[in-house]
Design a protein around this motif. Structure first.
Motif, short mmCIF file in Angstrom:
data_model
loop_
_atom_site.label_atom_id
_atom_site.label_comp_id
_atom_site.label_asym_id
_atom_site.label_seq_id
_atom_site.Cartn_x
_atom_site.Cartn_y
_atom_site.Cartn_z
N ASN A 1 5.78 -9.50 20.06
CA ASN A 1 5.68 -9.13 21.57
C ASN A 1 6.99 -9.67 22.35
OD1 ASN A 1 3.35 -8.27 20.56
ND2 ASN A 1 2.15 -9.14 22.18
N ILE B 1 -0.34 -18.49 13.02
CA ILE B 1 -1.69 -18.05 13.56
C ILE B 1 -1.80 -16.45 13.64
CG2 ILE B 1 -2.25 -20.31 14.29
CD1 ILE B 1 -1.59 -19.32 17.30
N ARG B 2 -0.93 -15.63 13.48
CA ARG B 2 -0.92 -14.33 13.81
C ARG B 2 -1.19 -13.96 15.31
NH1 ARG B 2 -2.11 -11.84 8.79
NH2 ARG B 2 -2.09 -9.98 9.71
N CYS B 3 -0.69 -14.41 16.33
CA CYS B 3 -0.89 -14.26 17.50
C CYS B 3 0.10 -13.25 18.27
CB CYS B 3 -0.63 -15.70 18.32
SG CYS B 3 1.38 -16.25 18.46
N TYR B 4 1.26 -12.65 17.23
CA TYR B 4 2.06 -11.86 17.40
C TYR B 4 3.04 -11.99 18.63
CZ TYR B 4 -1.03 -9.14 14.54
OH TYR B 4 -1.86 -8.68 13.38
N ALA B 5 3.14 -13.26 19.03
CA ALA B 5 3.89 -13.81 20.18
C ALA B 5 5.33 -13.19 19.77
CB ALA B 5 3.85 -15.24 20.45
N CYS C 1 -19.00 -10.09 19.60
CA CYS C 1 -17.51 -10.11 19.38
C CYS C 1 -16.59 -9.70 20.59
CB CYS C 1 -17.15 -9.07 18.29
SG CYS C 1 -17.14 -7.27 18.88
N TYR D 1 -6.13 -17.64 21.14
CA TYR D 1 -6.18 -18.35 19.86
C TYR D 1 -6.21 -19.75 19.99
CZ TYR D 1 -5.55 -13.88 17.20
OH TYR D 1 -5.72 -12.76 16.82
N LEU D 2 -5.51 -20.28 21.00
CA LEU D 2 -5.44 -21.67 21.21
C LEU D 2 -6.64 -22.23 21.94
CD1 LEU D 2 -1.69 -22.37 21.32
CD2 LEU D 2 -3.23 -22.36 19.40
N ARG E 1 -5.93 -8.24 8.53
CA ARG E 1 -5.96 -9.14 9.64
C ARG E 1 -6.04 -10.79 9.10
NH1 ARG E 1 -7.90 -7.42 15.16
NH2 ARG E 1 -6.57 -8.97 15.75
N ARG F 1 -15.61 -7.26 22.66
CA ARG F 1 -14.79 -6.29 23.22
C ARG F 1 -15.50 -5.36 24.11
NH1 ARG F 1 -14.35 -6.70 18.49
NH2 ARG F 1 -12.34 -6.40 18.13
N TRP G 1 -10.43 -13.79 14.16
CA TRP G 1 -10.20 -14.05 15.34
C TRP G 1 -9.46 -12.59 15.95
CZ3 TRP G 1 -7.70 -19.12 16.15
CH2 TRP G 1 -8.78 -20.40 15.66
N ASP G 2 -10.08 -12.18 17.09
CA ASP G 2 -9.26 -11.28 17.85
C ASP G 2 -9.08 -11.85 19.19
OD1 ASP G 2 -8.23 -8.62 18.15
OD2 ASP G 2 -9.93 -7.75 17.76
N SER G 3 -8.15 -10.89 20.00
CA SER G 3 -8.02 -11.30 21.26
C SER G 3 -7.85 -10.11 22.08
CB SER G 3 -6.27 -11.65 21.10
OG SER G 3 -5.80 -12.10 22.52
N GLY H 1 -1.34 -13.35 21.65
CA GLY H 1 -2.71 -13.86 21.53
C GLY H 1 -2.82 -15.32 21.67
N ILE H 2 -1.57 -16.06 22.11
CA ILE H 2 -1.50 -17.60 22.17
C ILE H 2 -2.57 -18.03 22.94
CG2 ILE H 2 -0.13 -19.55 22.88
CD1 ILE H 2 2.31 -18.14 21.99
N PRO I 1 4.02 -20.49 18.74
CA PRO I 1 3.38 -21.79 19.16
C PRO I 1 3.32 -22.83 17.72
CG PRO I 1 1.68 -20.16 18.79
CD PRO I 1 3.07 -19.50 18.65
#
Lengths: 339, 282, 319
Positions: free
Chosen positions: C217, C210-214, B247, A243-244, C239, B249, A268-270, A239-240, C272
């Motif tokens: 992954n 920031i919980r981007c899951y990088a 949202c 999110y950024l 979440r 999606r 936030w979602d991605s 999600g980088i 990040p």
């Protein structure tokens, strides 16, 4: 007072301190060696020297936000709406591109039905911008109708000059904010105005211009182009980038509850996550990374234009700078335009 | 002060009907608003239903608009919220937001013959539409309904179907995927049965809803049989969280299913299919 | 330095002969201090392949994406493998994630990878540069020339690396390198801290997440279908991005990688927010090694640590 005012570091600190009296201060601050945008308690923590890796959108669209609380007693359910913000927010150190990003979020959240969680924070906010005297190599705001010293969308623009800062009141709200430290300001003289101009020219010269208009036009018939597969092949689907990104706003809503009470939160979602579109039946309309990568680019550069007449990217370059596998939007634009 | 668009209204479950049983059972819920208000909606619209503490999910309204203060929606047990709903009992409190989305353009269809094609739980929004048409029967031409499910046990709204079958102003065709003892209806997948029926596109509007794959083949079949894309309608489903186009999606290209749909014409779908950014619209 | 020509030759032969369907390697990035993974199926495109001090990502990860999106591997893959990449492949074989027949390992002895951030903003500002590792020195040659000590600019995980050469390979490009790990001062320091200070350290670190899951992954060994972190029923982790949930997220990951992590550092590199994820993983790895005399990713026929029982296993925590 649509003119430049010089403030010494002392005056700058006094200005921030005064803002802190009337606003919740949201600004870049160093935490454990890393500069992030955050709500700061102490004005001395504000650090403008380095652009934070996060964007300031979280001031208005927090990554986690309570939408409502509820209590559960058998068949009796009671809902309590989220609390309204107590004092307005002042974002200090927001970059011109990021102020531009807020103008892109506005139509999403203010179009009916209005998302008051966002709009209430936004309406009363003060944006004290910080001009980019040395843009990052990832930046390309000048290709998107903005520039490192762009005042549009800001209330005050600060420029770092030798010996302190110069401040420009862009709006009436900005003028009133500066008025508080009026005694500590002096009108910028010719030399300072010259310095501002020189810094502006330097910053703008440092940036290459990309033909975004042509990129947008080319996307029309590129839905099936192999370029999306090439990019998606290395994407790790994290999600980088989203999110950024200062203009990404997608969110999830989830309940967090115990037996008798709980809260409904927005997070936030991605669109880069497969779960984002995964339906309970198991059906997923965007099952592969290539679908998601393409959706992200098309959303910003085509559909945003269709919906609001605006390009959904401000060229801050964070998505490229922080991508762990070097998916670089500038490169994508150049490559598509070159073909 | 303006209210949060995410704040639901509280509603009471008045009645629960078991439509189907099995691995993915379906129940229909009849609810009324606790504040005494009434629902104003049109066929094809959706409501966001909360089980407080579990979450929200969006459902098509399956009852016709009657202005009687009730709405019904039908729920297949699949995920977390739908499972919680299947555990719920009469008298319990739910949250309701909506109605959301663009309904079927029933006014535009006045004077036309209607061909309604459903599969499985996809019958839910069609039931609302059929109910509407039956209460405005003189405004429309012939009404043909083709409805199918995996087996006879998977057919929803069986009592109403029986009632429709007895009317002489409705032509009802039921089909199941495989033959069954005692079954006197049609046998075969909905798109195949449709092709055998050879309906005339003459002054006809076709409306379909069902599993994505069925919708795809039905729309293709209709187009093959000469229905212009503007006269083929469907109602789509996507994972949704806000219901109000924010949202992000549920987009298909620039369109949001929650706000710009869920009802779309085949013409609109064909238009956004290019560059839709997905593995296809369906 | 790795002979890139030889590496390309091997890749070309593998593709041209049909021995593999696809080679996963590294290509130049859009800027000189980035490299990127690339999947090549056309033997005429092998000249894209590079191996420079910015090839940080563990390429075994890309097999996971192939598996996840296509319901299994579609053919045989050649993988450019540093020591840690090969170890990840071995671990995946051990866990039956992939089989030895799925992969042709193009081994590259790895001298360690440079952390661009340690080069400093002035060096990164150079338009173009070439970076070479020569013994103890890292040389950056661009508009200006700058020489760094290896210890100052390599990723910490590379400085601590014990297995720069793949333990298993089908072909090795060049000569193997012996590991000469530095002393793990950070871990020793962390272990010496009182519990409250350690808790504070991790609370600070996790609150940045920031919980981007990088991290997940980018991890070659986080390949589970239906990851526990996304499970909604039951939902183990909310979440909400706050320190309690973030801590839970990272602890679940650390536990799931215990006895499996090959210490490639892809997680930490991808983060990040500078969460020191490898300190957590190394702590678990050292404990596992001390308690069970076990190092993951060394032998495809070995049993996974948590899949094997030995009566001599210490069980001090029970009594």
């Amino acid at each position: 007072m649509a003119e430049w005012w010089f403030m010494e570091p002392d005056a700058f600190h006094a200005f921030i301190r005064e803002l802190g009296e009337r606003f919740m201060l949201y600004a870049p601050a160093r935490r454990d060696g890393i500069v992030t945008f955050t709500f700061v308690e102490n004005h001395e923590d504000v650090e403008l020297s380095k652009r934070p890796f996060t964007s300031p959108k979280a001031a208005f669209l927090p990554q986690t936000e309570v939408l409502l609380k509820f209590s559960l007693r058998g068949e009796r359910v009671h809902l309590s709406p989220a609390q309204r913000p107590e004092s307005p927010i002042a974002v200090v150190g927001i970059r011109p591109c990021e102020a531009g990003a807020l103008k892109l979020l506005d139509p999403v959240f203010s179009s009916p039905p209005e998302d008051v969680h966002y709009t209430l924070r936004r309406e009363n906010a003060l944006l004290v911008g910080f001009a980019c005297t040395s843009p990052e190599r990832w930046c390309f705001c000048t290709s998107l109708g903005s520039s490192p010293f762009d005042e549009d969308g800001l209330d005050v623009l600060l420029v770092e000059v030798s010996g302190g800062y110069c401040a420009l009141a862009v709006t009436e709200r900005g003028r009133r904010a500066l008025e508080v430290v009026r005694d500590m300001l002096r009108k910028a003289d010719e030399a300072l105005l010259g310095e501002i101009e020189e810094r502006r020219r330097q910053a703008e010269r440092a940036m290459k211009t990309l033909d975004v208009e042509r990129f947008i036009a080319r996307l029309e018939d590129m839905g099936d182009d192999p370029i999306w597969e090439e990019i998606a092949a290395r994407c790790i689907g994290c999600g980088i980038c989203t999110y950024l990104c200062p203009t990404c706003y997608c969110f999830d809503i989830q309940d967090e509850a115990g037996l008798t009470s709980g809260r409904r939160v927005r997070v936030w979602d991605s669109c880069m996550y497969p779960e984002y579109t995964l339906e309970a039946s198991g059906h997923n309309p965007r099952p592969k990374r290539v679908h998601r990568v393409k959706n992200r680019i098309y959303h910003k550069f085509r559909w945003y234009v269709d919906l609001f007449g605006l390009v959904g990217c401000v060229g801050c370059g964070r998505c490229a700078e922080h991508c762990p596998v070097n998916v670089d939007i500038k490169e994508i634009i150049s490559e598509v335009v070159r073909r | 002060m303006k209210d949060s668009p995410y704040l639901p209204r509280l509603a009471r479950i008045e009645e629960i009907r078991v439509e189907t049983v099995g691995r993915r059972p379906i129940k229909t819920f009849r609810v009324s608003l606790k504040d005494g208000g009434t629902f104003t909606f049109a066929p094809g619209q959706c409501v966001m239903v909360s089980v407080m503490g579990v979450g929200e999910a969006i459902f098509a309204v399956s009852s016709p608009p009657k202005g009687d203060g009730y709405i019904e929606f039908s729920v297949m047990k699949l995920g977390r919220v739908t499972s919680a709903l299947h555990r719920a009992e009469v008298g319990e409190t739910l949250g309701i937001r909506g109605p959301y989305g663009r309904p079927f353009p029933v006014e535009e269809w006045r004077g036309r013959d209607l061909l309604i094609i459903g599969g499985g739980i996809g019958a839910a929004p069609l039931r609302s539409l059929i109910g509407y048409v039956l209460s405005h029967r003189e405004e429309y031409g012939s009404l043909t309904v083709l409805y199918g499910a995996r087996s006879s046990r998977d057919l929803c709204y069986r009592e109403e179907m029986r009632a429709w079958a007895e009317r002489n102003d409705v032509s009802l065709h039921l089909t199941i995927d495989r033959p069954e003892e005692g079954w006197d209806g049609l046998v075969g997948m909905v798109p195949d049965v449709l092709r055998e029926m050879k309906p005339s596109p003459e002054n006809t509007v076709a409306v379909t809803c069902g599993p994505p794959i069925m919708i795809k083949f039905v729309m293709e079949a209709l187009a093959d049989m000469g229905f212009p894309p503007e006269d083929i309608y469907t109602t789509l489903e996507r994972r949704m969280k806000c219901g109000i186009g924010k949202c992000g999606r549920c987009n298909i290209g620039p369109l949001y299913v929650c706000k710009d749909g869920p009802v779309f014409s085949y013409a609109e779908i064909l238009k956004v299919s290019r560059n839709a950014g997905g593995g296809g619209v369906l | 330095m790795i002979d890139e020509g030889r590496m390309r030759e091997v890749a070309r032969d593998l593709l041209a002969s049909g021995e593999v369907d696809c080679v996963i390697g590294y290509a130049r990035g859009s800027v000189w201090y980035r490299a990127r993974p690339v999947a090549i199926s056309d033997p005429d495109k092998v000249d894209m392949l590079i191996f420079n001090p910015f090839c940080m990502q563990n390429l075994a990860t890309w097999l996971k994406f192939e598996m996840k999106e296509n319901g299994g591997l579609q053919g045989k893959y050649g993988v450019v493998a540093k020591g840690c990449t090969a170890r990840a492949l071995i671990q995946m074989m051990q866990e039956n994630g992939i089989s030895t027949d799925d992969v042709y390992t193009i081994g590259v002895p790895c001298p360690g990878m440079v952390d661009p951030r340690k080069l400093g903003d002035d060096v990164l500002a150079m338009e173009d540069a070439r970076v070479t590792l020569a013994g103890e020195r890292v040389v950056v040659e661009g508009e200006r020339r700058k020489v760094f000590s290896r210890d100052d600019v390599l990723h910490e995980t590379c400085l601590l690396c014990r297995y720069p050469t793949p333990p298993l390979y089908d072909v090795l490009i060049g000569e193997g390198i012996e590991g000469r790990p530095a002393e793990d001062k950070n871990l020793a320091h962390l272990e010496s801290l009182p519990a409250e200070e350690r808790a504070k350290y991790w609370e600070d670190a996790f609150s940045r997440c920031i919980r981007c899951y990088a991290c997940r992954n980018a991890c070659p060994l986080c390949y589970c279908d239906g990851c526990a972190l996304e499970c909604l029923d039951p939902q183990w982790v909310y979440r909400s991005v706050e320190v309690s949930e973030n801590t839970l997220y990272h602890l679940i990951r650390a536990y799931h990688l215990t006895g499996r992590c090959v210490e490639c550092g892809s997680c930490e590199f991808s983060c990040p927010a500078d969460v020191p994820l490898m300190e957590l993983n190394r702590k678990m790895a050292r404990d596992v090694e001390r308690m069970f005399n076990y190092v993951p990713g060394m032998d495809p026929k070995a049993k996974p640590l948590l899949g094997a029982y030995d009566p001599r296993d210490p069980e001090g925590f029970i009594l």
